[in-house]
Design an enzyme around this catalytic site. Sequence first.
Site, PDB file in Angstrom:
ATOM      1  N   HIS A   1      -9.724  -2.384   5.379  1.00  0.00           N
ATOM      2  CA  HIS A   1     -10.833  -3.348   5.297  1.00  0.00           C
ATOM      3  C   HIS A   1     -11.243  -3.663   6.735  1.00  0.00           C
ATOM      4  O   HIS A   1     -10.392  -3.715   7.626  1.00  0.00           O
ATOM      5  CB  HIS A   1     -10.394  -4.688   4.703  1.00  0.00           C
ATOM      6  CG  HIS A   1      -9.890  -4.652   3.296  1.00  0.00           C
ATOM      7  ND1 HIS A   1      -8.584  -4.399   2.989  1.00  0.00           N
ATOM      8  CD2 HIS A   1     -10.515  -4.872   2.126  1.00  0.00           C
ATOM      9  CE1 HIS A   1      -8.428  -4.460   1.676  1.00  0.00           C
ATOM     10  NE2 HIS A   1      -9.579  -4.749   1.126  1.00  0.00           N
TER      11      HIS A   1
ATOM     12  N   ASP B   1      -8.990  -6.166   8.375  1.00  0.00           N
ATOM     13  CA  ASP B   1      -7.576  -5.827   8.637  1.00  0.00           C
ATOM     14  C   ASP B   1      -7.389  -5.295  10.035  1.00  0.00           C
ATOM     15  O   ASP B   1      -6.324  -5.437  10.620  1.00  0.00           O
ATOM     16  CB  ASP B   1      -7.076  -4.677   7.740  1.00  0.00           C
ATOM     17  CG  ASP B   1      -7.271  -4.949   6.289  1.00  0.00           C
ATOM     18  OD1 ASP B   1      -7.086  -6.097   5.890  1.00  0.00           O
ATOM     19  OD2 ASP B   1      -7.605  -3.997   5.565  1.00  0.00           O
TER      20      ASP B   1
HETATM   21  C1  XUL Z   1      -6.810  -5.989  -4.408  1.00  0.00           C
HETATM   22  C2  XUL Z   1      -7.002  -4.583  -4.059  1.00  0.00           C
HETATM   23  C3  XUL Z   1      -7.755  -4.341  -2.801  1.00  0.00           C
HETATM   24  C4  XUL Z   1      -8.621  -3.129  -2.838  1.00  0.00           C
HETATM   25  C5  XUL Z   1      -9.470  -2.934  -1.612  1.00  0.00           C
HETATM   26  O1  XUL Z   1      -6.102  -6.192  -5.573  1.00  0.00           O
HETATM   27  O2  XUL Z   1      -6.522  -3.698  -4.738  1.00  0.00           O
HETATM   28  O3  XUL Z   1      -6.875  -4.310  -1.750  1.00  0.00           O
HETATM   29  O4  XUL Z   1      -7.859  -1.973  -3.019  1.00  0.00           O
HETATM   30  O5  XUL Z   1     -10.262  -4.031  -1.369  1.00  0.00           O
END
Ligand code: XUL
Length: 437
Positions: free
Chosen positions: A100, A103
């Site tokens: 993300h 992150d």
């Molecule tokens: C949350 C989840 C996220 C997604 C990416 O449950 O799975 O981390 O994979 O946003």
Amino acid sequence: MAAFPDVPKIPFEGPDSKNPLAFRFYDENELVEGKPMKDHLRFSVAYWHTMRGTGADPFGPGTMVRPWEGAEDTVDNAINRVRVAFEFMEKLGTDFFCFHDRDVAPEADTLAKTNKNLDAVVKVIKEESDRTGIKLLWGTANLFSNPRYMHGAATSPNADAFAHAAAQVKKALEVTKELGGQGYTFWGGREGYMNLWNTDMRRELDHLGAFMHMAVDHAKQIGFTGQFYFEPKPKEPTKHQYDFDAAACINFLRAYGLEDHVKLNIETNHATLAGHTVEHELEYAGHQGFLGSVDANTGDLLLGWDTDQFPTDVYMTTKIMLAFLKYGGLAPGGVNFDAKVRRESFEPVDLFYAHVGGMDTFAKGLKIAAAIRADGELGQMLADRYSSWDTGIGAEIEAGKHGFASLEKYMLEKGDATPNTSGRQELFENVVNRYVL
Ligand code: XUL
Ligand code: CO
């Protein structure tokens, strides 16, 4: 200085190895159905868990010992962490990672400063990616942590939150493109509701549809050709998320004319939260033409939340790999370990144990799936169960040659249906065991 000085590059040592830092089944170049294992599995490390997981839970703070972490959330610290991440992935032997935007680089008090932080870190990610050949499987934006997204992002009642999310996804798409990312995932962290009294569902869904079209348009404008994914999850943090499960996502995508642009990233623990199994979700997405990628983890059936544990159940990985082999493979998706070590497993080496176990379980699942397919017995048993549709009245119905009147005539002449044959569920399960045990 190395962050994991005591861990060598993880070798393949074969099924008899007792070395916990070696693979027993994952031999990356071994051919399965004519393709190297690593191209079947396309393993990916989730940056948010592996590099940012602290072990905090609602009852207590983080527990992880991470000697490379500086005391503050600075760009320098973030850059150092990137180098650690690449050392980890090189030693592990994964070809991909996912992240993300938030992150990898710290968020500042304005969007402009935050974007500048992101650019500085992405520059180093690019360097490390070029040096090692480890690539971005998919990028994504965190549209759920900052308080501005407390009511959602694209579905927020606050138009400014929608606008901020748009700006954030624009930047995340550009960064993903810059890193040669092969996909981009939308997990609607807070795109849902806590209470229907204060929610205009129709308006929120229209906004989400519009937002997704903006993403598709921007990707076109910048020449980003990676695959878009929706990641279904029924709840948590909201009580009800709009991208509840594969069926709900596919309906949304078709209703808003997005079916040619978005596939699904199926996550095991999300499937079970929705009252499904991962194989149900994969099969549903697969036959509808929406199977894209997988977030590999597992839940705990005694706990009702998204525990994101590393997968160690070979029946489950067999089912996942059977689905992917059936529907043409994972690429450009992959097996992304959206999984975190337990709060009690606080040492850096636990990150290796966790991933090695997950990768081996998937490698074994792939081999079992390929053996089941090569043998053909299970496939034949399944086909036999439907043999009444291959000839006679069944074949005529499938060919569209009948309606209620002609079927009534057929049955009035025949008197009653031919007796059913056994479903043989236990035999099916026993035959599967022959490959697994
Ligand atoms: C949350 C989840 C996220 C997604 C990416 O449950 O799975 O981390 O994979 O946003
Ligand atoms: Co996920």
